[in-house]
Enzyme design. Structure first.
Site, short mmCIF file in Angstrom:
data_model
loop_
_atom_site.label_atom_id
_atom_site.label_comp_id
_atom_site.label_asym_id
_atom_site.label_seq_id
_atom_site.Cartn_x
_atom_site.Cartn_y
_atom_site.Cartn_z
CB CYS A 182 -30.18 42.96 48.52
SG CYS A 182 -30.28 43.81 46.94
CG HIS A 192 -25.51 42.16 48.09
ND1 HIS A 192 -24.86 43.24 48.63
CD2 HIS A 192 -26.77 42.61 47.84
CE1 HIS A 192 -25.68 44.28 48.70
NE2 HIS A 192 -26.85 43.92 48.21
CB THR A 203 -21.98 42.64 51.02
OG1 THR A 203 -22.50 43.25 49.85
CG2 THR A 203 -23.13 42.28 51.95
#
Lengths: 169, 208
Positions: A34, A51, A28
């Site tokens: 996040c 994520h 990711t």
């Protein structure tokens, strides 16, 4: 058998999650506030990565937007676990790694929006502790973005940054 | 709730505020750079979270983001984001520096960061004053915050705020040009939860 021949490689975006059997690589890009929650089964070598954007689905009143399980720490961890167990993993062999939860902007007053990264980190630690899943490595906090690559071969996680180097956890 | 239902009228109004705001911003930039600045009609777009990080191309693309807190009648945030190399070129232009090579992120000096921050502040401020005069709402702004980092990481900040009410992010794409150089920037308006309704009401849209 040669691992390289059939290694699956999947990139996930914000609020998404994915589980892969060995051999596989999950990635990711650009984690900010996040948090990336990575789960690894030490026996089957299955990997799961989420994520996640927000600490808890329970704080959101609107049911319609709670369908997206990859968005919240609580729902994402359960979904990852369920998917991994469906493909033969067992909970006692699963370990976790956490990456992200940065504070990208700084203001004089620490408002809610600024502390979301920290809240994501705390929520992820709490949920994993409640489920009895040990966190074996972390690269969290700070004020910079991170890209991660997660390998099923040995559960290693490569963390890349702009200006803060590359590390393996 | 507006997060669920963004109708055409709302989009049109945002586009119009974007248009006026970008016009103001272009004037401000022209003054700052002492050059003629032209602009395209802004585009209003809606994007799902999984695609948000790719707004600037790659999620790892280095960008400069200036975040301003909105105070007053319409609490929330506004983020102005542009490519790192554009931001650097702007700063060089204002500081009257002629650079042969680019500068790595870690080597940026405070003065350059301050200039980039001020450009973002002017541009976002212009957009906000357009929004304020169109809606009749009174808004004030905070001292801006700046981050120069991966696009995905910076965009996670407004996306998370949107995440509390919807599964999409609404943004306004603006393109300024100076001679042959394009300055492509995006505004992301992030109203606080209660502000969605205030905004709708001020715009005369039925939010039920």
């Amino acid at each position: 058998m040669n691992d390289n021949c059939c290694t699956r490689s999947v990139k996930i975006g914000m609020a998404e999650l994915e589980v892969l059997d060995h051999p596989g690589i999950l990635a990711t890009l650009g984690l900010g506030s996040c948090i990336g929650i990575a789960l690894y089964d030490r026996e089957t070598k299955a990997i799961g990565l989420a994520h996640v954007m927000l600490p808890s689905s329970l704080q959101i009143k609107n049911d319609k937007i709670n369908i997206n399980k990859g968005k919240f720490v609580d729902t994402a961890i359960l979904e990852l676990l369920e998917k991994m167990m469906k493909s033969g993993a067992s909970k006692e062999n699963i370990v976790a790694k956490l990456v992200g939860g940065a504070q990208m902007f700084t203001f004089n007053d620490a408002t809610d929006i600024m502390r979301i990264g920290e809240r994501n980190i705390i929520a992820a630690r709490e949920r994993l502790w409640e489920l009895g899943i040990p966190i074996i490595a972390e690269d969290v906090g700070g004020n910079y973005g991170r890209t991660i690559e997660f390998y099923s071969s040995d559960g290693k996680l490569i963390v890349k940054t702009l200006g803060f180097g590359i590390k393996e956890i | 709730m507006i997060g669920m239902k963004i109708n055409d009228f709302y989009m049109d109004v945002l586009k119009e505020t974007g248009n006026i705001g970008a016009g103001n911003a272009a004037t401000a930039l022209a003054k700052l750079l002492k050059k003629k600045i032209t602009m395209d009609v802004p585009k209003v777009k809606i994007m799902v979270f999984s695609k948000v990080s790719e707004l600037m191309g790659s999620a790892e693309e280095p960008v400069a983001g200036v975040l301003i807190k909105i105070l007053g009648d319409l609490p929330g945030y506004i983020l102005f984001i542009m490519e790192y190399k554009t931001a650097l070129a702007l700063a060089d232009n204002i500081l009257m520096m002629n650079r042969v090579t680019g500068v790595d992120l870690g080597e940026l000096k405070n003065i350059e960061i301050s200039v980039i921050k001020e450009v973002g502040n002017i541009v976002a401020g212009s957009y906000l004053s357009a929004l304020a005069s169109l809606t009749g709402l009174r808004v004030r702004t905070s001292v801006p915050g700046i981050a120069i980092d991966m696009a995905g990481a910076i965009l996670s900040v407004p996306a998370i705020e949107y995440g509390k009410v919807s599964d999409v992010v609404l943004y306004i794409e603006t393109k300024f040009s100076e001679g042959t150089a394009d300055i492509k920037g995006h505004f992301i308006l992030v109203p606080a939860l209660e502000s969605f309704e205030i905004l709708m009401k001020a715009l005369g849209v039925d939010s039920k």
